[in-house]
Structure formats: C-alpha cells, structure tokens
Scaffold this motif. Structure first.
Motif, PDB file in Angstrom:
ATOM      1  N   SER A 128       0.824  -1.200   0.000  1.00 39.86           N
ATOM      2  CA  SER A 128       0.000   0.000   0.000  1.00 39.86           C
ATOM      3  C   SER A 128       0.864   1.257   0.000  1.00 39.86           C
ATOM      4  N   LEU A 129       0.606   2.203   0.891  1.00 40.96           N
ATOM      5  CA  LEU A 129       1.311   3.480   0.876  1.00 40.96           C
ATOM      6  C   LEU A 129       2.570   3.411   1.734  1.00 40.96           C
ATOM      7  N   ALA A 130       3.403   2.402   1.466  1.00 41.60           N
ATOM      8  CA  ALA A 130       4.678   2.202   2.180  1.00 41.60           C
ATOM      9  C   ALA A 130       4.466   1.942   3.660  1.00 41.60           C
ATOM     10  N   VAL A 131       3.369   1.242   4.001  1.00 40.81           N
ATOM     11  CA  VAL A 131       3.049   1.045   5.414  1.00 40.81           C
ATOM     12  C   VAL A 131       3.724  -0.194   5.997  1.00 40.81           C
ATOM     13  N   THR A 132       4.256  -1.050   5.171  1.00 38.72           N
ATOM     14  CA  THR A 132       5.079  -2.160   5.644  1.00 38.72           C
ATOM     15  C   THR A 132       5.997  -2.577   4.516  1.00 38.72           C
ATOM     16  N   CYS A 133       7.118  -3.208   4.875  1.00 37.20           N
ATOM     17  CA  CYS A 133       8.147  -3.538   3.887  1.00 37.20           C
ATOM     18  C   CYS A 133       8.735  -4.901   4.206  1.00 37.20           C
ATOM     19  N   PHE A 134       8.869  -5.731   3.183  1.00 44.83           N
ATOM     20  CA  PHE A 134       9.448  -7.063   3.347  1.00 44.83           C
ATOM     21  C   PHE A 134      10.798  -7.174   2.633  1.00 44.83           C
ATOM     22  N   GLY A 135      11.469  -6.046   2.485  1.00 44.91           N
ATOM     23  CA  GLY A 135      12.815  -6.077   1.941  1.00 44.91           C
ATOM     24  C   GLY A 135      12.860  -6.007   0.425  1.00 44.91           C
ATOM     25  N   SER A 136      13.986  -6.415  -0.106  1.00 48.55           N
ATOM     26  CA  SER A 136      14.248  -6.319  -1.541  1.00 48.55           C
ATOM     27  C   SER A 136      13.548  -7.417  -2.330  1.00 48.55           C
ATOM     28  N   ALA A 137      13.108  -7.083  -3.545  1.00 47.68           N
ATOM     29  CA  ALA A 137      12.507  -8.082  -4.434  1.00 47.68           C
ATOM     30  C   ALA A 137      13.527  -9.116  -4.890  1.00 47.68           C
ATOM     31  N   GLN A 138      14.803  -8.841  -4.680  1.00 53.97           N
ATOM     32  CA  GLN A 138      15.825  -9.841  -5.012  1.00 53.97           C
ATOM     33  C   GLN A 138      15.650 -11.107  -4.165  1.00 53.97           C
ATOM     34  N   HIS A 139      15.128 -10.956  -2.957  1.00 57.70           N
ATOM     35  CA  HIS A 139      15.003 -12.113  -2.058  1.00 57.70           C
ATOM     36  C   HIS A 139      14.026 -13.164  -2.594  1.00 57.70           C
ATOM     37  N   PRO A 140      12.764 -12.821  -2.912  1.00 58.07           N
ATOM     38  CA  PRO A 140      11.877 -13.845  -3.472  1.00 58.07           C
ATOM     39  C   PRO A 140      12.369 -14.406  -4.806  1.00 58.07           C
ATOM     40  N   LEU A 141      13.093 -13.601  -5.580  1.00 56.69           N
ATOM     41  CA  LEU A 141      13.678 -14.126  -6.821  1.00 56.69           C
ATOM     42  C   LEU A 141      14.699 -15.212  -6.492  1.00 56.69           C
ATOM     43  N   GLY A 142      15.514 -14.969  -5.473  1.00 52.91           N
ATOM     44  CA  GLY A 142      16.474 -15.985  -5.050  1.00 52.91           C
ATOM     45  C   GLY A 142      15.798 -17.230  -4.513  1.00 52.91           C
ATOM     46  N   LEU A 143      14.720 -17.045  -3.737  1.00 50.85           N
ATOM     47  CA  LEU A 143      13.969 -18.200  -3.226  1.00 50.85           C
ATOM     48  C   LEU A 143      13.389 -19.027  -4.365  1.00 50.85           C
ATOM     49  N   ALA A 144      12.823 -18.336  -5.348  1.00 50.59           N
ATOM     50  CA  ALA A 144      12.222 -19.043  -6.484  1.00 50.59           C
ATOM     51  C   ALA A 144      13.291 -19.849  -7.221  1.00 50.59           C
ATOM     52  N   ALA A 145      14.445 -19.235  -7.475  1.00 52.24           N
ATOM     53  CA  ALA A 145      15.528 -19.941  -8.163  1.00 52.24           C
ATOM     54  C   ALA A 145      16.008 -21.129  -7.345  1.00 52.24           C
ATOM     55  N   LEU A 146      16.066 -20.968  -6.044  1.00 49.81           N
ATOM     56  CA  LEU A 146      16.455 -22.070  -5.161  1.00 49.81           C
ATOM     57  C   LEU A 146      15.450 -23.203  -5.262  1.00 49.81           C
ATOM     58  N   THR A 147      14.175 -22.856  -5.400  1.00 51.72           N
ATOM     59  CA  THR A 147      13.116 -23.862  -5.477  1.00 51.72           C
ATOM     60  C   THR A 147      13.180 -24.654  -6.768  1.00 51.72           C
ATOM     61  N   PHE A 148      13.430 -23.967  -7.903  1.00 51.81           N
ATOM     62  CA  PHE A 148      13.485 -24.729  -9.156  1.00 51.81           C
ATOM     63  C   PHE A 148      14.897 -25.195  -9.504  1.00 51.81           C
ATOM     64  N   GLY A 149      15.824 -25.046  -8.545  1.00 50.95           N
ATOM     65  CA  GLY A 149      17.095 -25.742  -8.638  1.00 50.95           C
ATOM     66  C   GLY A 149      18.209 -25.052  -9.384  1.00 50.95           C
ATOM     67  N   ASP A 150      18.070 -23.753  -9.669  1.00 50.36           N
ATOM     68  CA  ASP A 150      19.152 -23.040 -10.344  1.00 50.36           C
ATOM     69  C   ASP A 150      19.987 -22.332  -9.268  1.00 50.36           C
ATOM     70  N   LEU A 151      21.016 -23.015  -8.778  1.00 41.68           N
ATOM     71  CA  LEU A 151      21.796 -22.484  -7.675  1.00 41.68           C
ATOM     72  C   LEU A 151      22.565 -21.228  -8.069  1.00 41.68           C
ATOM     73  N   GLY A 152      23.021 -21.153  -9.314  1.00 40.31           N
ATOM     74  CA  GLY A 152      23.733 -19.967  -9.765  1.00 40.31           C
ATOM     75  C   GLY A 152      22.858 -18.718  -9.672  1.00 40.31           C
ATOM     76  N   LEU A 153      21.636 -18.829 -10.181  1.00 34.43           N
ATOM     77  CA  LEU A 153      20.701 -17.710 -10.101  1.00 34.43           C
ATOM     78  C   LEU A 153      20.374 -17.380  -8.653  1.00 34.43           C
ATOM     79  N   ALA A 154      20.137 -18.418  -7.852  1.00 35.69           N
ATOM     80  CA  ALA A 154      19.787 -18.207  -6.451  1.00 35.69           C
ATOM     81  C   ALA A 154      20.888 -17.434  -5.729  1.00 35.69           C
ATOM     82  N   LEU A 155      22.123 -17.836  -5.944  1.00 34.09           N
ATOM     83  CA  LEU A 155      23.248 -17.154  -5.297  1.00 34.09           C
ATOM     84  C   LEU A 155      23.334 -15.687  -5.731  1.00 34.09           C
ATOM     85  N   THR A 156      23.145 -15.445  -7.018  1.00 37.52           N
ATOM     86  CA  THR A 156      23.216 -14.073  -7.532  1.00 37.52           C
ATOM     87  C   THR A 156      22.158 -13.187  -6.889  1.00 37.52           C
ATOM     88  N   HIS A 157      20.916 -13.666  -6.876  1.00 37.48           N
ATOM     89  CA  HIS A 157      19.816 -12.859  -6.335  1.00 37.48           C
ATOM     90  C   HIS A 157      19.924 -12.697  -4.820  1.00 37.48           C
TER      91      HIS A 157
END
Length: 609
Positions: A357-386
C-alpha cells in the motif's frame, strides 16, 4: 443544521482537517437535507465530497454503490461542460479504473482537467490519477504526478491539498527505494506539527511503524502499530484494520513467528475492509499455513492465487508483496512450477522494495523472493546471484531483519552449491546479526523435539514449529533428549529401526541413499526427461542420473556400504542434514540453532552450550 451549514462542515472536515469519518457524516446529512429541500447545489457538492480523499474508500458493495449512484445522479443535475461536472466524472472514472486495475481512462480525463481554469479541478484529478497507478509499473509517472500536484496545490487555496501532495511524494520515494525518502518524511512530519491533517497523519504514523520494523525495533513497532490503528479508526480510514494486520504480519515474520498468525489470516482474508485489488493476505495465509504444518490449506491458498495464472492478478499497491508471498509459499511447498512462474513475473522489478500500500510495511528487496524461487526450481547460480544482491539491497534500505533473512538463505544456497566454508562464514555473520537484533534464541533455551501425529513439533525457547516427519527428525529427538551426551550413530540407527518396527540390535546394511531420497531422485529425473532442458536443467538431469547409478546395483537394487559403522555415519548425517534443512525453511532461528549445536559423525551429539 441547514443543508448549507452541513455541507460547509463536511468540506472543512475533509479538505482542511482530513477527518474522513466526520466529513462522511456531514456530507450524508447534507445530501439528504438538500434532497428534501430541493437544493441542487448542496446536493451535488455533498455527493462529490462523499467520495473522500482516497479512491475506493467505501468497501462494502452497498456503501460503494450508494456513493456512486449519488454521484451519477448529481451528474445529471449540472451543466455537462462545467468544472463541477468534470470533477464528478473524475471521481466516477477513478473509482472504476481503480477497481478494474486500469488507468487509461483516468489519465485521459486528467489531460482534460489540466485545461480547466480552477486549480481545485487539477489538484483533485492529479491525486485521483496518482491513486490509480500505485503498482510497480509506474514509478516515474507517479513522481511526475506528485510534483505537478505540489505545484497546483499552492494555487488551490485549500491547505489540505498541499499536505496530500507532499504525502504522495513521500510515498513515491519510499516505493522507489529513494535514499532521500526519510528526508521527505521528516519535512512532512514537521509540517504536521503546525498544520494537522488527520488522514495524512495516519499514513505517516503507519510509515513510522514500517521504519521501526526495518530497524529491528519489533516491540516498539508493535506498540506503534496499535497507536496507528487507533488513529486510523479515529480518522475513519477503512484501511486501518488491513494495515495493522500487515504490520503485525511483518513483525511476526521477522521474529520467526509467522505460524502464530495462521488463525488470524484465515479470518482476515475474507474481511470486507480489504481492497478489491488486494491479494496479499492470501499469499500470507499460504505461507503461515505451510509453516503451521497445514499443507492442504497452504496449497489451497496458493492454488486460489494461481488459478488463472499469476499474470492475471491486479498489479495494485500490494502486488509485489503478494508475489513475494507466492515465492515463499512455493519454496515451502516445493512447488517448482509456481516458483518458475513467479520468478519470470517478478524479475523486471528486482530493484524495487517489497512494500504494501502506501509504504506502510516492507518485506525487503525483491531480489530475495527471486532468489527463493531460483532455489526452489534448482538453479543455484541464479539463487546465489539474487540472494547476494538481496543482502546488499536490504542493507541499503536499512532493513536489517530482511538483510539477516537474505543472508541465511544465501548461506543455504552456498551450502547446496558445495561451498561449505562460505556457508559457515555467512552463518557466523547471521549469528552476530541475529544477536544484535535480538531475534536469536536465548543461550539457555531448551530444544525439544517430539512427534505430533505425522509431524514433529520442535520448540526452542519461546519459538515452535511443526515440520514433516522423517528419520532425521527422529534422530534429532534422541539427541535433544540427551543434551551433551555423545550417541553412537549405530545406536541412533538401531533406535530408529526399533521405533519403526524393525529389528533393533545389529545394524542391517544401510543404503547409500535412503528409500525416500531415492524415490524423490527418480521422480525428479522422470520429470526432467519429459522436458526440453536448458543448461541448468541438463546439469541437474546428469547429476541425478549419476547419483542414482552410484547408489543402485544390478536391476536397480540399492547398493549398501560394507562397514556397519561407516554405513551408520553416512546415513545419520544425511538424514539429519535433511531435517535441519526442513527446520531452516520453517524457522531459520531454530534451524540455525540446530545446525550450530548438533554434531554428526560416528558419534553424534547435541550440545546446547
């Protein structure tokens, strides 16, 4: 009071004081009184004012339709080319575009409003248009609108217009991770000391909660959230409940207590106070259910979000947080397909913070869920980068709990990639950062592991989590029940065999891969064989094939180790590592504690000190 005096009171409450509740009451009374007396001017102005300062202030279907029908009726009573007619059309168009997750119509009407002589028309048009482009696609457009609104508000003659314009600018800076966001906020806070505006003050108070969470001041943040919610209720802001819920979710998330929120979220997702374009609480429910051990509820919430494809979800002001929750849930559930889908959708917004919403809470950088997703589908290189980028970006945001969370996942990715020393260094830093934030387990906390049906309940101090069962959890239960005592790996295997109905005593031949791991490897290999593989997929295919070949003999029979002590050491080590990985995904603090204090080898132990 006369219709005119009611209208004047409503206008003053809204345009000057930002008192949404009082203004609604006066506008409703003015409309009804004007309807009785035939006062067209008052009726039209009251209908317009009832819309409020925000878009979609009226959430129930009956309330929203009542306001819209009155505005439509008012539109029939005014000269079509007048400024008043344009203001009515702007309100109707903004409401329609917002709920349809569109913006083309309101932006087209904004161009018409820019030609109006009255600056009030232009200010209202700019604010309404800004509200319709709060998704992540329109960062620069929002900044342009806010800057233009500040300029126009100096001409409107209404003090509240400048406060609203400055608030939009503050919000824009936070949503863009602008380093000067706090500076802009400080300027607005100083203005509020001299010229109060209740609606703006409520949003500012909610942003202050967000900043306390980013700083790791959880107790203070929780207290501030309660004060902010009370202020929102006083202002009559319909988002007060949802914002408070989102802030408590953020606090519990970084405290490692998300599972506690499962009952609350299961109720809140159906609240009529939520915006029609807000799906963030469904993704939060999926995560909380997964962490609570209710896999069916988690899968159901995730399936609801994915039923028409994640790309069909409205890109509202909570969209980034929703996608982050989807990535977390997919990771916890091991849903590779959803992880791939959310990765592709989120990738263009990697640089942005995950704000609601209007910056009322924050869960950090979008790089984090990208890294989690890469970790889930097994691309360790991408996960490490993100994940490495997530640590850096969260530090730049000053979001220390998020930086810690990303560092933990980065360490996990390093460990999976074979960089054990790198993982240990990161985990050592995690321990220091957790201690500084006060989110680690106390040094004298007791670890208990016991079976709860088909799952295992693990407690550490005031933390607890339910995880799926496995041989490794049984081993941990024995070690936790005997702190400080070394237990022979062969004894652990024998004890586990006895618990599962097998003959205890002399250890039977132990498989290089236990049956469950071998089954999962074969299932994944079969899945890969049915696809066109990229380089990463081909590498995974070849690795799995090699592991299965090394672990099986003639006719696919599992190979066994020759030495019973060595068999036990390897089997117990693998089982405990899988258990620790499951714990780390469910609760990083408990997972870190177990990883740091459990030793495996021919003799195993849990040493809490």
């Amino acid at each position: 009071m006369t219709p005119e005096s009611l209208l004047e009171a409503g206008t003053r409450a809204l345009a000057q004081n930002g008192d949404l509740r009082t203004s609604r009451e006066h506008f409703a009374q003015a409309y009804e009184a004007a309807q009785r007396t035939g006062d067209v001017h008052t009726l039209v102005a009251a209908a317009l004012g009832a819309g409020g300062v925000w878009v979609h202030e009226h959430r129930t279907a009956a309330e929203a339709e009542l306001v819209r029908s009155r505005i439509r009726h008012a539109l029939t009573l005014v000269e079509p080319k007048s400024d008043l007619a344009l203001r009515l059309r702007l309100r109707l168009t903004a409401e329609s575009d917002y709920q349809a997750n569109e913006h083309a119509n309101i932006l087209e009407l904004l161009d018409e409003a820019r030609k109006a002589v009255d600056p009030v028309v232009r200010v209202e048009a700019l604010s309404l248009a800004h509200h319709c482009v709060l998704g992540p696609d329109h960062v620069e457009l929002r900044k342009e609108l806010a800057a233009e609104m500040i300029s126009e508000s100096l001409r409107s003659g209404r003090s509240g217009d400048l406060m609203m314009a400055l608030l939009w600018q503050v919000v824009d800076h936070f949503l863009d991770a602008d380093p000067h966001a706090v500076r802009r906020l400080t300027d607005l806070q100083e203005r509020l000391k001299h010229e109060d505006h209740l609606a703006v003050r409520f949003v500012v108070s909610a942003i202050e909660v967000m900043l306390a969470i980013r700083d790791g001041r959880f107790d203070e943040a929780e207290q501030l959230a309660g004060v902010s919610a009370q202020l929102g209720a006083e202002a009559g802001d319909v988002d007060a409940t949802a914002w408070y819920g989102a802030q408590i979710c953020a606090v519990r998330w970084y405290q490692g207590r998300t599972a506690e929120l499962f009952p609350l979220l299961d109720h809140l997702v159906h609240s009529p106070t939520l915006s029609t374009v807000d799906n963030s609480f469904f993704s939060a429910l999926a995560v909380a259910a997964a962490l609570s051990g209710d896999r069916r509820k988690a899968q159901g919430a995730l399936a609801m979000l994915c039923r028409r494809g994640l790309g069909s979800l409205p890109r509202s002001s909570t969209w980034l947080v929703t996608m982050s929750g989807v990535a977390d849930a997919a990771h916890l559930l091991g849903d590779v397909d959803v992880a791939r889908e959310v990765y592709e959708i989120l990738l263009p917004f990697a640089r942005l913070p995950l704000m609601a919403s209007l910056a009322v809470t924050c869960f950090g950088s979008a790089q984090h869920p990208l890294g989690l997703a890469a970790l889930t589908f097994g691309d360790l290189g991408l996960a490490l980068t993100h994940l490495k980028a997530a640590v850096r970006d969260n530090q730049a945001l000053g979001h220390w709990p998020a930086a810690l969370s990303s560092r933990r996942k980065y360490a996990e990715a390093l460990e999976r990639s074979g960089d054990v020393e790198g993982a240990r260094r990161e985990l050592a830093m995690c321990a220091q950062e957790a201690a500084a934030l006060g989110v680690g387990a106390p040094p004298d906390a007791d670890l208990t592991v016991r079976r709860e049906g088909r799952k295992w309940l693990v407690r550490l101090g005031g933390r607890s989590v339910l995880v799926d069962g496995g041989i490794g959890m049984a081993h941990l239960a024995v070690l936790a029940a005997n702190p400080g005592r070394e237990v022979d790996a062969a004894e652990l295997v024998a004890g586990t065999n006895a618990l599962t109905g097998e003959i205890a005593g002399e250890i039977t031949a132990q498989d290089q891969l236990d049956p469950e791991a071998l089954r999962q490897y074969r299932s994944r290999l079969a899945e890969l064989r049915g696809r066109d593989l990229d380089d990463a997929g081909q590498a995974e295919h070849d690795w799995l094939a090699g592991e299965i070949a090394a672990a099986t003999g003639l006719a696919g029979r599992t190979r066994s180790f020759s030495d019973s002590g060595e068999r036990a050491r390897i089997a117990v080590g693998k089982a405990i590592r899988r258990a620790v990985s499951a714990l780390s995904s469910a609760d990083p603090v408990i997972g870190d504690h177990v990883r740091d204090h459990v030793r495996t080898g021919r003799r195993c132990s849990y040493s809490p000190m």
